[in-house]
Every structure is written in structure tokens, then in C-alpha cells.
Design an enzyme around this catalytic site. Structure first.
Site, PDB file in Angstrom:
ATOM      1  N   LYS A   1      -7.810 -11.233   7.744  1.00  0.00           N
ATOM      2  CA  LYS A   1      -7.516 -10.488   8.982  1.00  0.00           C
ATOM      3  C   LYS A   1      -8.613  -9.449   9.273  1.00  0.00           C
ATOM      4  O   LYS A   1      -8.970  -9.238  10.422  1.00  0.00           O
ATOM      5  CB  LYS A   1      -6.131  -9.850   8.904  1.00  0.00           C
TER       6      LYS A   1
ATOM      7  N   GLY B   1      -8.201 -15.370   0.528  1.00  0.00           N
ATOM      8  CA  GLY B   1      -6.956 -15.302   1.289  1.00  0.00           C
ATOM      9  C   GLY B   1      -6.406 -13.899   1.200  1.00  0.00           C
ATOM     10  O   GLY B   1      -7.151 -12.931   1.034  1.00  0.00           O
TER      11      GLY B   1
ATOM     12  N   VAL C   1       0.823  -1.211   0.000  1.00  0.00           N
ATOM     13  CA  VAL C   1       0.000   0.000   0.000  1.00  0.00           C
ATOM     14  C   VAL C   1       0.857   1.261   0.000  1.00  0.00           C
ATOM     15  O   VAL C   1       0.636   2.190  -0.790  1.00  0.00           O
ATOM     16  CB  VAL C   1      -0.964  -0.016   1.221  1.00  0.00           C
TER      17      VAL C   1
ATOM     18  N   CYS D   1      -5.718  -9.115   3.545  1.00  0.00           N
ATOM     19  CA  CYS D   1      -6.816  -8.258   4.018  1.00  0.00           C
ATOM     20  C   CYS D   1      -8.057  -9.022   4.497  1.00  0.00           C
ATOM     21  O   CYS D   1      -8.427  -8.906   5.662  1.00  0.00           O
ATOM     22  CB  CYS D   1      -7.207  -7.285   2.912  1.00  0.00           C
TER      23      CYS D   1
ATOM     24  N   GLU E   1      -4.228  -5.913  -4.714  1.00  0.00           N
ATOM     25  CA  GLU E   1      -2.919  -6.347  -5.224  1.00  0.00           C
ATOM     26  C   GLU E   1      -3.121  -6.977  -6.596  1.00  0.00           C
ATOM     27  O   GLU E   1      -4.133  -7.609  -6.862  1.00  0.00           O
ATOM     28  CB  GLU E   1      -2.297  -7.363  -4.261  1.00  0.00           C
TER      29      GLU E   1
ATOM     30  N   ASP F   1      10.678   3.501   5.472  1.00  0.00           N
ATOM     31  CA  ASP F   1      10.444   2.142   5.981  1.00  0.00           C
ATOM     32  C   ASP F   1      11.583   1.746   6.906  1.00  0.00           C
ATOM     33  O   ASP F   1      12.740   2.085   6.664  1.00  0.00           O
ATOM     34  CB  ASP F   1      10.338   1.143   4.831  1.00  0.00           C
TER      35      ASP F   1
ATOM     36  N   LEU G   1     -18.485 -13.258  -7.491  1.00  0.00           N
ATOM     37  CA  LEU G   1     -19.318 -14.461  -7.506  1.00  0.00           C
ATOM     38  C   LEU G   1     -18.571 -15.616  -8.165  1.00  0.00           C
ATOM     39  O   LEU G   1     -19.167 -16.453  -8.833  1.00  0.00           O
ATOM     40  CB  LEU G   1     -20.645 -14.186  -8.233  1.00  0.00           C
TER      41      LEU G   1
ATOM     42  N   THR H   1      -0.963  -3.982   9.753  1.00  0.00           N
ATOM     43  CA  THR H   1      -1.802  -4.183  10.945  1.00  0.00           C
ATOM     44  C   THR H   1      -2.204  -5.661  10.968  1.00  0.00           C
ATOM     45  O   THR H   1      -3.382  -5.984  10.835  1.00  0.00           O
ATOM     46  CB  THR H   1      -3.059  -3.277  10.909  1.00  0.00           C
TER      47      THR H   1
ATOM     48  N   ARG I   1       0.405 -14.322   1.636  1.00  0.00           N
ATOM     49  CA  ARG I   1      -0.167 -14.232   2.977  1.00  0.00           C
ATOM     50  C   ARG I   1      -1.567 -14.853   2.983  1.00  0.00           C
ATOM     51  O   ARG I   1      -2.404 -14.518   2.151  1.00  0.00           O
ATOM     52  CB  ARG I   1      -0.224 -12.765   3.440  1.00  0.00           C
TER      53      ARG I   1
HETATM   54  P1  NAD Z   1       3.194  -4.603   4.061  1.00  0.00           P
HETATM   55  O1  NAD Z   1       3.518  -5.609   5.096  1.00  0.00           O
HETATM   56  O2  NAD Z   1       3.409  -4.934   2.626  1.00  0.00           O
HETATM   57  O3  NAD Z   1       3.977  -3.251   4.356  1.00  0.00           O
HETATM   58  C1  NAD Z   1       4.090  -2.681   5.616  1.00  0.00           C
HETATM   59  C2  NAD Z   1       5.465  -2.002   5.677  1.00  0.00           C
HETATM   60  O4  NAD Z   1       5.525  -1.208   6.855  1.00  0.00           O
HETATM   61  C3  NAD Z   1       6.633  -2.973   5.741  1.00  0.00           C
HETATM   62  O5  NAD Z   1       7.533  -2.700   4.688  1.00  0.00           O
HETATM   63  C4  NAD Z   1       7.280  -2.680   7.122  1.00  0.00           C
HETATM   64  O6  NAD Z   1       8.679  -2.843   7.114  1.00  0.00           O
HETATM   65  C5  NAD Z   1       6.867  -1.245   7.328  1.00  0.00           C
HETATM   66  N1  NAD Z   1       6.900  -0.783   8.726  1.00  0.00           N
HETATM   67  C6  NAD Z   1       6.460  -1.403   9.843  1.00  0.00           C
HETATM   68  N2  NAD Z   1       6.626  -0.593  10.904  1.00  0.00           N
HETATM   69  C7  NAD Z   1       7.160   0.560  10.461  1.00  0.00           C
HETATM   70  C8  NAD Z   1       7.547   1.780  11.071  1.00  0.00           C
HETATM   71  N3  NAD Z   1       7.384   1.976  12.369  1.00  0.00           N
HETATM   72  N4  NAD Z   1       8.080   2.740  10.311  1.00  0.00           N
HETATM   73  C9  NAD Z   1       8.231   2.562   8.980  1.00  0.00           C
HETATM   74  N5  NAD Z   1       7.868   1.438   8.346  1.00  0.00           N
HETATM   75  C10 NAD Z   1       7.341   0.442   9.061  1.00  0.00           C
HETATM   76  O7  NAD Z   1       1.668  -4.216   4.325  1.00  0.00           O
HETATM   77  P2  NAD Z   1       0.576  -3.767   3.240  1.00  0.00           P
HETATM   78  O8  NAD Z   1       0.028  -4.954   2.555  1.00  0.00           O
HETATM   79  O9  NAD Z   1       1.087  -2.643   2.453  1.00  0.00           O
HETATM   80  O10 NAD Z   1      -0.574  -3.242   4.220  1.00  0.00           O
HETATM   81  C11 NAD Z   1      -0.419  -2.042   4.948  1.00  0.00           C
HETATM   82  C12 NAD Z   1      -1.772  -1.668   5.517  1.00  0.00           C
HETATM   83  O11 NAD Z   1      -2.676  -1.381   4.433  1.00  0.00           O
HETATM   84  C13 NAD Z   1      -2.436  -2.752   6.352  1.00  0.00           C
HETATM   85  O12 NAD Z   1      -3.165  -2.167   7.389  1.00  0.00           O
HETATM   86  C14 NAD Z   1      -3.397  -3.397   5.371  1.00  0.00           C
HETATM   87  O13 NAD Z   1      -4.499  -3.999   6.004  1.00  0.00           O
HETATM   88  C15 NAD Z   1      -3.833  -2.216   4.550  1.00  0.00           C
HETATM   89  N6  NAD Z   1      -4.283  -2.540   3.183  1.00  0.00           N
HETATM   90  C16 NAD Z   1      -3.601  -3.468   2.467  1.00  0.00           C
HETATM   91  C17 NAD Z   1      -4.015  -3.738   1.165  1.00  0.00           C
HETATM   92  C18 NAD Z   1      -3.300  -4.775   0.345  1.00  0.00           C
HETATM   93  O14 NAD Z   1      -3.863  -5.192  -0.672  1.00  0.00           O
HETATM   94  N7  NAD Z   1      -2.099  -5.179   0.706  1.00  0.00           N
HETATM   95  C19 NAD Z   1      -5.108  -3.057   0.613  1.00  0.00           C
HETATM   96  C20 NAD Z   1      -5.752  -2.085   1.378  1.00  0.00           C
HETATM   97  C21 NAD Z   1      -5.322  -1.842   2.675  1.00  0.00           C
END
Ligand code: NAD
Length: 436
Positions: free
Chosen positions: A265, A259, A11, A262, A154, A30, A252, A86, A330
């Protein structure tokens, strides 16, 4: 306008790259130094179509930067997005330690007026908790905490971010709201609908949306089980249902269960939130149970097709990612199926166009192949577990020639049953009883 995105995962990286493409000055931060080094060199740590080009373009234009600590960038930013993970805790609630660690960094760097935005999916009430935390150290007039949940998928994340169905902004502070409306102005001009709400509603919109989609998937999967038992065809049922505009065709498609990072969880997290607020969400509870059962249903279906060999069979598993178009494994139903089969002693050979490296981090013993053909070689049953486009156009004649017994279990209903059976395969799929 200067923007910082904290958390450069699926994201955060897409958000940062796309916002910089709209001309904003963006720094992606990051704690993973290796990831940041890769990005600085122009390499992309995840597989996401179109992302490399957009990162490269905006890095060259001097609008997109990557940093490990990012304190200076954070202190100078007008808007700081939190896009850290999260993940679920053992009790199903969302793990908030990454969010609050990032809030602490923000607090240390904060000097003048800034908007702190949760883009991560965070439980209802998180904005208020962040605000209360910041109020211990900073005056109310110097910041706003807003919710701007992300809905990208994704596999088509860049396109989704650029052309969203809606941008939800939950902000109770008029000054902060204006900053965010200015930030999204180029997207509004490009026809992206913007919905402004209070912060709590914005937080809940995200969970409600994901829970609803999960329910829709579990619904069609249960309907597929019924269709198989009573001799109906789920593809026709889904088509007939989807033609009703109130229902729609999306989500559908039956399969091995939802899986990804998102739906599993977020459904569990909203159940945990509901409990906290004294409610019971029985429909979502059932969707979660039905989803877990769909993995067992898939395993049973595969074993049923081994001609009595059961644990002695060799399974060719096509697809390890939780869905096509991504390297993300995941909560992948394919990996859950693989683990259950391995636990029973079944031999598995696996192939995925992008997700193999991530898959072996989860299941070390997985035997990885370099192509679908290599995977099929000497196998008793070929299982399609992820809807990659390349699996729709498999050279089935070649596959049949290298398999021990020509049997396909198509958990994504990708292949044409009649054509596959005509080629001499025993074919099974989801939601349609096959006659031989
Ligand atoms: P991800 O695990 O791919 O990325 C999270 C990143 O945050 C990691 O690179 C990690 O190293 C970094 N991080 C952790 N703690 C940190 C800190 N204190 N400072 C800086 N960086 C830090 O996660 P994601 O899939 O991108 O998801 C992020 C959020 O967005 C989640 O809450 C998820 O539910 C939400 N989300 C995800 C998607 C999806 O399709 N992946 C879609 C919509 C919303």
C-alpha cells in the site's frame, strides 16, 4: 504524562503497551467494541510475540486502559496518537476516512493544550490538512499536530518499538516538540536515536523508507530470476552483494514477493503522492510491477513441478501469513498464489501456525490442515510460502512418506537443497537452477 492511542491494531496496541511500560498512563481507544472487550479481559486479538506479557503487566500496574469511545481520556490527554488504518483505495492513494473520523473525535473532546500525533502512515501534507481542519474550531495556541511515523515490523513489533533504529519526530511547533521529546526521554536514555525534522519531511521519511525496502526486495527477486536462467546461485550473489557495507545483507532474501499491510500500500500511495506533486517515480513503479510478476513467477514454478499434472495436482501450501511470526494475511503473496491456483482448479491443502483463521476470512474455500504433516498427506507438491521457523525443521522423512510424489517448491529458500535432494525429494527453490 497522559497518552491516548486512537486505533488499537498492530501499531496502536504495541505503541500503547510499550509507552505504558515506560511508566506513562495510556488509554488505547478503538471503535471495534469486540476488540476492546477482549483486551479488557487480558486477551490479545493479534498474534505478536511478547505483547501479551507487556499488556498484562501494565494493565495490572494500572497504567494501561482500553476504551471504545475514550472521550474523557482524549479530553484529558497531553498527547493523542492516531494509529488507525490507512488502507489503499482503488486508485492506490491512502484511504484517509479513519484518520479524519478520529480527528473529528479529537476536535470534539479538545479543551486545553494537546499534541495530536500521526503514527499512522499518512501521505505528505496530512499534518497540514489536520491542522487546517482543527483551526476552524480551535485557536492555534491550543494544539500542535506532529508526525511520528512508526517503523516496527510485525512479528517482532515489541522488540522493534523498544529498540528502534530511530524515532522520527516531525513537529513545527516548539512547544509540541518539547512535549514529544519529554515523552520519548526514557527511550532516548535507553540509546534510541531521535531524529527531529519538520513535519512534511517526517511524513515522507516513512514512505521513502518503505519504498526503498520494497525496491530492494524486488531487485533481489529479479536478480534471482536471472540467476536461475544463467545457472548462478542467488544465495551466493546476495552474500557477495551484502558484504559490501554500502549495500548490507538486510532485505536481500528472494521469495514470492513482498506483502503485508505496509509495502504494497505504501509503494502505491507514494506513487499517488508523486503524481499529485507532478513527479514520476519510475524506480518505485518498476518495483511494484516486479512484485506483482513475482507471484505469477511463483505460480508457474509450482505448476512446472507437478510432473505434467498441472490443474490435476494437489498442492500442500505451508504458510499463509505474509511473513513468518505474524497472523497477518493482508496482501500475503501466499494467499495470492493460492487464489491463482484455485482459479485454475488446482486442489490446495494449507497449513499455517497462526494465520489460518485470518486466511479463511479471505479465501473461504481454502482447506485448512492442523499440521505440516496433515497438509503434506496425499499431495503432489509441497510449497513453502512463508518463512516460519518451524518449516526450517520439518521432519522431511515423515513428510516424504505421506506425500503422493516427493516434490518440494521452497519459495523462501528455507531448506538445505543438498540434504533435501539426498532424502529423495525433487527440490526447487528461488534463484538457483536445480540439477537432477
Ligand atoms: P490495524 O488495521 O491493525 O488497526 C487499525 C485499528 O484502528 C483497527 O483496530 C480499527 O478498528 C481502528 N479504528 C479505525 N477507525 C477508528 C477510529 N475512528 N477510532 C478508533 N479506532 C479506529 O492497522 P495497523 O496495521 O495497526 O496500521 C495502522 C497504521 O500504522 C497504518 O497507517 C499503517 O500503515 C501504519 N503502520 C503499520 C505497521 C504494521 O506493521 N502493521 C507498521 C508501521 C506503520
Amino acid at each position: 504524562m497522559k497518552v491516548v492511542v486512537v486505533g488499537t491494531g498492530y501499531v496502536g496496541l504495541v505503541t500503547g503497551a510499550c509507552l505504558s511500560d515506560f511508566g506513562l498512563n495510556v488509554t488505547c481507544v478503538d471503535i471495534d467494541a469486540e476488540k476492546i472487550e477482549l483486551l479488557k479481559r487480558g486477551e490479545i486479538p493479534i498474534y505478536e510475540p511478547g505483547l501479551k506479557e507487556i499488556v498484562e503487566k501494565n494493565q495490572k500496574a494500572g497504567r494501561l486502559f482500553f476504551e471504545v469511545k475514550g472521550e474523557k481520556a482524549i479530553s484529558e490527554a497531553d498527547v493523542v496518537f492516531l494509529a488507525v488504518g490507512t488502507p489503499p483505495k482503488d486508485d492506490g492513494s491512502a484511504e484517509m476516512k479513519y484518520v479524519f473520523s478520529a480527528v473529528e473525535t479529537f476536535s470534539k473532546c479538545h479543551k486545553s493544550y494537546q499534541v495530536l500525533v500521526t503514527k499512522s502512515t499518512v501521505p505528505v501534507g496530512t499534518g497540514k490538512k489536520i491542522e487546517d481542519y482543527l483551526l476552524q474550531k480551535h485557536s492555534k495556541e491550543t494544539f500542535a499536530v506532529a508526525s511520528n511515523p512508526e517503523f516496527l515490523r510485525e512479528g517482532c513489533a515489541v522488540a522493534d518499538f523498544m529498540n528502534p533504529d530511530r524515532i522520527v519526530i516531525g513537529c513545527d511547533d516548539p512547544k509540541g516538540l518539547k512535549v514529544l521529546l519529554d515523552l520519548y526521554e526514557p527511550m532516548r536514555k535507553a540509546n534510541a536515536p531521535i531524529l527531529v525534522t519538520d513535519r512534511t519531511s517526517a511524513e515522507l521519511i516513512k514512505y521513502a523508507s518503505n519504498a526503498f525496502l520494497s525496491v530492494k526486495i524486488s531487485f533481489i527477486n529479479e536478480m534471482a530470476r536471472l540467476a536461475e536462467n544463467c545457472g548462478a546461485d542467488i544465495s551466493k550473489i546476495a552474500k557477495g552483494m551484502g558484504m559490501d557495507k554500502r549495500i548490507g545483507h538486510a532485505f536481500l532474501l528472494p521469495g514470492p514477493g513482498y506483502g503485508g499491510s505496509c509495502f504494497p500500500k505504501d509503494t502505491k500511495a507514494i506513487l499517488s503522492t508523486a503524481k499529485e506533486y507532478g513527479c514520476r517515480l519510475k524506480i518505485i513503479e518498476s518495483a511494484v510491477i516486479a512484485n506483482e510478476e513475482q507471484v505469477d513467477f511463483s505460480v508457474e514454478k509450482i505448476l512446472k513441478n507437478t510432473e505434467g499434472k498441472n490443474e490435476e495436482a494437489t498442492i500442500a501450501l505451508l504458510g499463509l501469513a505474509f511473513k513468518g511470526g505474524t497472523d497477518d494475511v493482508r496482501e500475503s503473496p501466499s494467499l495470492k498464489i493460492a487464489q491463482k491456483l484455485l482459479d485454475k482448479g488446482v486442489k490446495i491443502k494449507a497449513y499455517d501456525p497462526e494465520a489460518s483463521a485470518n486466511a479463511v476470512k479471505e479465501i473461504e474455500t481454502l482447506q485448512i490442515c492442523n499440521s505440516a504433516k496433515e497438509c503434506a498427506e496425499g499431495s503432489d507438491v509441497l510449497v513453502i510460502a512463508t518463512e516460519w521457523n518451524e518449516f526450517k525443521t520439518l521432519d522431511l522423512v515423515e513428510i516424504k512418506n505421506v506425500m503422493k510424489t516427493p516434490t518440494i517448491v521452497d519459495l523462501r529458500n528455507l531448506l538445505d537443497p543438498n540434504h533435501t535432494i539426498e532424502l529423495g525429494f525433487k527440490y526447487d527453490c528461488i534463484g538457483r537452477r536445480m540439477q537432477f
